[in-house]
Write a protein that holds these residues in place. Structure first.
Motif, short mmCIF file in Angstrom:
data_model
loop_
_atom_site.label_atom_id
_atom_site.label_comp_id
_atom_site.label_asym_id
_atom_site.label_seq_id
_atom_site.Cartn_x
_atom_site.Cartn_y
_atom_site.Cartn_z
N ASN A 26 0.90 -1.31 0.03
CA ASN A 26 0.00 0.04 -0.05
C ASN A 26 0.87 1.24 0.04
OD1 ASN A 26 -1.87 2.04 0.31
ND2 ASN A 26 -2.16 1.67 2.31
N THR B 259 0.04 4.04 -1.46
CA THR B 259 -1.23 5.04 -1.81
C THR B 259 -0.94 6.44 -1.11
OG1 THR B 259 -2.75 4.28 -0.21
CG2 THR B 259 -2.89 3.49 -2.62
N THR C 251 -2.52 6.68 1.96
CA THR C 251 -3.46 6.41 2.88
C THR C 251 -3.21 5.16 3.66
OG1 THR C 251 -5.27 7.35 1.35
CG2 THR C 251 -6.02 6.08 3.09
N HIS D 167 -6.67 2.27 4.28
CA HIS D 167 -7.30 2.44 3.10
C HIS D 167 -8.35 1.38 3.16
CE1 HIS D 167 -8.11 2.79 -1.00
NE2 HIS D 167 -7.07 3.60 -1.26
N THR D 168 -9.60 1.94 3.20
CA THR D 168 -10.89 0.78 3.23
C THR D 168 -10.84 -0.32 2.30
OG1 THR D 168 -12.19 2.62 4.02
CG2 THR D 168 -13.27 0.88 2.85
N ARG E 6 -7.66 -1.77 5.38
CA ARG E 6 -7.68 -0.84 6.72
C ARG E 6 -6.63 -1.53 7.33
NH1 ARG E 6 -13.98 -0.05 8.31
NH2 ARG E 6 -14.46 1.59 6.56
N GLY F 97 -6.91 8.20 6.75
CA GLY F 97 -7.99 7.43 5.75
C GLY F 97 -9.16 6.85 6.69
N SER F 98 -10.02 6.24 6.10
CA SER F 98 -11.19 5.78 6.64
C SER F 98 -12.13 6.65 7.34
CB SER F 98 -10.77 4.39 7.79
OG SER F 98 -10.32 3.49 6.96
N ARG G 127 -0.52 6.19 -6.59
CA ARG G 127 -1.67 7.06 -6.89
C ARG G 127 -0.93 7.69 -8.06
NH1 ARG G 127 -0.10 9.77 -2.08
NH2 ARG G 127 0.67 11.89 -2.72
#
Length: 467
Positions: free
Chosen positions: A83, A85, A87, A90-91, A95, A393-394, A435
């Motif tokens: 991950n 990204t 975040t 990240h959902t 998470r 995030g989330s 991203r």
């Protein structure tokens, strides 16, 4: 089909012959005869449809295609990935990453029979909530606690228990919608509660709540706005003042914290968020919060507060439909125990460790990785280290970002090349998710824990993008 194709088709081996092929004997044992037979038939059918002059009908090549198909069918759909990204929670990427203690506890629960609902002292049936009740109360200061499968379920269950057929009072500024079509008015309707909106989008006053209270009122609901903030000419009633109003009219106050945290995040350099203990001390009768966001555990929804209200919730038939299984319960218990040692929390809990990483640490990692990626990708892609901003995030602290560092990959071919580059990283043995921004594929390195594994993973690009 070309005229040469029929003769090639006649040379295709039979299913039985391929099942006995030396290259497939082990695969038949590994995957089972039925699965191997299906893969062979699919491979042969595909060859019959697409066979052209020059296409190999050698049994060894066909067996290799069958093996590839079997491996693809056996491969998990839920792939571990990097991950990058930016975040942290990240959902779409699952998470929170669980602490090793939680992983070990869940694994033990999967491998063995456990005392899930069995009282070892009395030798009789017990309650699964008993495994976490005392621990949650210790950490939050609440009288009692219960657990369901996520926070949306917690809110649904509370509303259905305390406000079915009655009114639930909520400020208009707190009628949230979050990801996955979770809209507070619709959750209320499903719970059988009648929504009573008070105030306006940007300003709600104590008198708005007081004027709305009546015999048909089931509860007052305060909702953390999670993924947005209203700024400017605003007013809201704090939880402590709202609790006074609720007590004066003998109506329960439910404070939905959404993400929820058990520690003061400012100790990790983040903005202050209300903790669950603070929400309890401010006078909420019930507090709901998530397990897989800031708490850093598995997906779960906690309900803490007054013992009589928790008792009513546990008697609700819906509770059984929303309860957690033994693996999540074990992981929750192990995660919560880490909070007994807050001084080492950032070392032991991945969510806090990632959030607390220093910018300098991440910058040094970016400096190390930039030449590695540049060598793998070749002259067609420019690689540079760049400062960037991570987010939690989330729905947690939606306006707050954390300083970070990353790598910007800029292909010389423009938009199409950028899309191909992003796709190539997504299809690595361990996918790398970044991203796209400003003509570059950005890898925010805040969540890159396993640098050596990232190195090994890049070897698959050498015969792909780099060529």
């Amino acid at each position: 089909m070309d005229d040469a194709a029929p003769s090639s088709l006649r040379r295709l081996p039979s299913v039985d012959r391929l099942l006995r092929h030396p290259d497939l004997v082990a695969a038949v044992q590994q995957h089972g005869r039925s699965e191997a037979t299906l893969a062979i038939r699919e491979t042969l059918a595909e060859l019959r449809e697409t066979l052209k002059p020059g296409t190999s009908t050698e049994e060894t090549d066909i067996a290799a295609s069958v093996l590839s198909r079997l491996d693809a069918r056996a491969d998990t759909c839920m792939k571990p990935l990097f991950n990058l990204t930016g975040t942290v929670l990240h959902t779409n990427l699952g998470r929170a990453i669980l602490a090793e203690e939680a992983v070990e506890a869940a694994t033990a629960a999967m491998r063995h029979a456990v005392s899930l609902e069995f009282d070892l002292d009395g030798g009789k049936r017990g309650e699964r909530d008993d495994h976490i009740r005392a621990l949650v109360c210790e950490l939050t200061g609440a009288e009692d606690a219960t657990l369901v499968n996520n926070n949306a379920a917690a809110v649904l269950l509370v509303l259905n228990t305390l406000s079915q057929g009655r009114e639930a009072i909520v400020s208009r500024g707190e009628l949230i919608e979050i990801g996955g079509a979770f809209r507070m008015p619709e959750i209320m309707a499903r719970a059988g509660a009648h929504l009573r909106e008070v105030g306006t989008t940007n300003r709600t006053h104590p008198r708005d709540y007081a004027n709305a209270l009546q015999p048909a009122t089931g509860l007052i609901l305060k909702v953390h706005t999670s993924n947005y903030r209203i700024e400017g000419f605003t007013a809201e009633v704090g939880a402590r003042d709202l609790a006074k109003i609720a007590r004066q009219h003998n109506v329960p106050l439910v404070n939905d914290l959404g993400s929820g945290t058990l520690v003061d995040l400012s100790r990790f350099g983040l903005s202050k968020e209300p903790t669950v203990r603070e929400a309890v001390e401010e006078g909420a009768d019930l507090v709901t919060f998530s397990g897989d966001k800031l708490l850093g555990g598995p997906q779960a929804g906690f309900i803490v507060g007054r013992k009589d209200l928790i008792g009513a919730i546990n008697r609700n038939p819906m509770k059984r439909a929303l309860r957690v299984d033994k693996m999540r319960l074990a992981a929750c218990e192990a995660t919560l125990k880490l909070y007994r040692d807050p001084d080492r929390l950032a070392e032991r809990l991945p969510t806090m460790r990632l959030l607390a990483r220093s910018v300098e640490d991440i910058r040094q990692q970016a400096v190390r990785l930039a030449p590695v990626l540049a060598e793998v990708l070749g002259d067609t892609v420019a690689v540079e280290t760049v400062p960037c901003r991570s987010q939690i995030g989330s729905g947690a602290l939606p306006l707050d970002t954390i300083g970070s560092f990353g790598l910007a990959l800029k292909p010389k071919g423009g938009g199409r090349a950028l899309e191909e580059l992003s796709t190539a990283f997504r299809h690595l043995p361990r996918p790398v998710i970044g991203r796209v921004a400003e003509g570059a594929l950005i890898f925010d390195l805040r969540c890159l824990d396993h640098e050596s594994l990232f190195h090994e993973n890049l070897s698959s690009l050498r015969s792909g993008v780099a060529s």
